[in-house]
Write a protein that holds these residues in place. Sequence first.
Motif, PDB file in Angstrom:
ATOM      1  N   VAL A 113       0.850  -1.194   0.000  1.00 29.58           N
ATOM      2  CA  VAL A 113       0.000   0.000   0.000  1.00 29.58           C
ATOM      3  C   VAL A 113       0.881   1.238   0.000  1.00 29.58           C
ATOM      4  O   VAL A 113       1.930   1.264   0.655  1.00 29.58           O
ATOM      5  N   CYS A 160       0.358   5.334   0.846  1.00 34.94           N
ATOM      6  CA  CYS A 160      -0.480   6.434   1.313  1.00 34.94           C
ATOM      7  C   CYS A 160       0.282   7.721   1.093  1.00 34.94           C
ATOM      8  O   CYS A 160       1.367   7.915   1.656  1.00 34.94           O
ATOM      9  N   VAL A 178      -4.882   6.738  -0.693  1.00 30.29           N
ATOM     10  CA  VAL A 178      -4.448   5.375  -0.384  1.00 30.29           C
ATOM     11  C   VAL A 178      -4.717   4.494  -1.605  1.00 30.29           C
ATOM     12  O   VAL A 178      -5.818   4.511  -2.164  1.00 30.29           O
ATOM     13  N   TYR A 206      -3.825   0.438  -3.243  1.00 30.59           N
ATOM     14  CA  TYR A 206      -3.298  -0.917  -3.026  1.00 30.59           C
ATOM     15  C   TYR A 206      -2.480  -1.350  -4.229  1.00 30.59           C
ATOM     16  O   TYR A 206      -2.950  -1.329  -5.359  1.00 30.59           O
ATOM     17  N   ARG A 251      -7.888   4.593  -6.409  1.00 30.99           N
ATOM     18  CA  ARG A 251      -7.485   5.309  -5.202  1.00 30.99           C
ATOM     19  C   ARG A 251      -8.670   5.613  -4.305  1.00 30.99           C
ATOM     20  O   ARG A 251      -9.765   5.878  -4.782  1.00 30.99           O
ATOM     21  N   THR A 252      -8.419   5.599  -2.990  1.00 24.19           N
ATOM     22  CA  THR A 252      -9.391   6.094  -2.013  1.00 24.19           C
ATOM     23  C   THR A 252      -8.795   7.338  -1.372  1.00 24.19           C
ATOM     24  O   THR A 252      -7.618   7.350  -1.018  1.00 24.19           O
ATOM     25  N   LEU A 306      -8.453   2.611   6.841  1.00 22.83           N
ATOM     26  CA  LEU A 306      -8.513   2.424   5.391  1.00 22.83           C
ATOM     27  C   LEU A 306      -7.370   1.543   4.897  1.00 22.83           C
ATOM     28  O   LEU A 306      -7.569   0.655   4.067  1.00 22.83           O
ATOM     29  N   ALA A 318      -7.638  -2.040   3.059  1.00 21.26           N
ATOM     30  CA  ALA A 318      -7.001  -2.292   1.767  1.00 21.26           C
ATOM     31  C   ALA A 318      -6.184  -3.581   1.811  1.00 21.26           C
ATOM     32  O   ALA A 318      -6.187  -4.373   0.851  1.00 21.26           O
ATOM     33  N   SER A 327      -8.390  -1.183  -3.185  1.00 23.06           N
ATOM     34  CA  SER A 327      -8.613   0.193  -2.755  1.00 23.06           C
ATOM     35  C   SER A 327      -9.524   0.860  -3.779  1.00 23.06           C
ATOM     36  O   SER A 327      -9.866   0.272  -4.808  1.00 23.06           O
ATOM     37  N   LEU A 364     -12.503  -1.469  -3.470  1.00 21.14           N
ATOM     38  CA  LEU A 364     -12.662  -1.612  -2.025  1.00 21.14           C
ATOM     39  C   LEU A 364     -14.043  -1.194  -1.572  1.00 21.14           C
ATOM     40  O   LEU A 364     -14.652  -1.842  -0.721  1.00 21.14           O
TER      41      LEU A 364
END
Length: 259
Positions: free
Chosen positions: A180, A182, A201, A203, A214-215, A237, A241, A247, A251
């Motif tokens: 991951v 971030c 974030v 994955y 992306r989140t 989060l 993930a 993500s 996700l």
Amino acid sequence: MRKPEPGANSDFDTMRKSTPARLGLGRAGPRYTTAAMLSLRADHARAVDAVMTEVARDWPRHNGLLEVHSQAQTREDYIRYPERGRRLTDADAKRIARLKPPPIRSPFPRGKGLGARFPSILLCIGDGLSSAAVEKNAAPLLRTLTKLLTSRHRLLKPIFIRNARVRIEDHLGEILRPDVICMIVGERPGLVTAESLSAYVIYRPSLKSIEPDRTVISNIHRGGIPIAEAARKIATLIDEAIEFEASGAALAGKTSPPP
């Protein structure tokens, strides 16, 4: 009991006090009042400064961050050519490659055992579109997030990317292959604040990643999501993930309750 002034609107006053939006400023003829206009221009100037001013040269070192650069060499270059902010320079790509974590050998199948319990996480900071946001809030957010994650994840050395766009995550992922990434980045400033951060974030990013992968958690600043709360949200989060190996939109589809 005080009588309301003629023409007073208690509902409007309540609404005005609940938002930073510029409501009920008054006017002088067809224009804003002088005080309102000066306030507007001052806030606009702060927003422009946040975009065009660079993060202090010694800021990354003081916060224990390895500094690297995107292919955008100046702020003007960064604004005019967004794609240059999405890749590291060739020299820094080679430097970053040395941080790649060694694989964990485990006799367990994928998803079980030592390797699964300690996935690799890269926490990084990009200046993005607000140096003010980074200098004000990024370091305490990074420290708080590190404390929440360090006991259950392998954290790579944190880095600072100068003149960074969000999609530089994909280039970092292509080089380092963490589970991951971030990225904490300065948001585009508005007239309310120039100190807001976002955390993106993703994955297992690569150069094939797309935006829905992306989140994002945004609006991280004193008047939005406080740093402690934002760190808990980001840590949760990241855990999700890892658990769901996804993500972004993928996700959201796995964690959303069924209709």
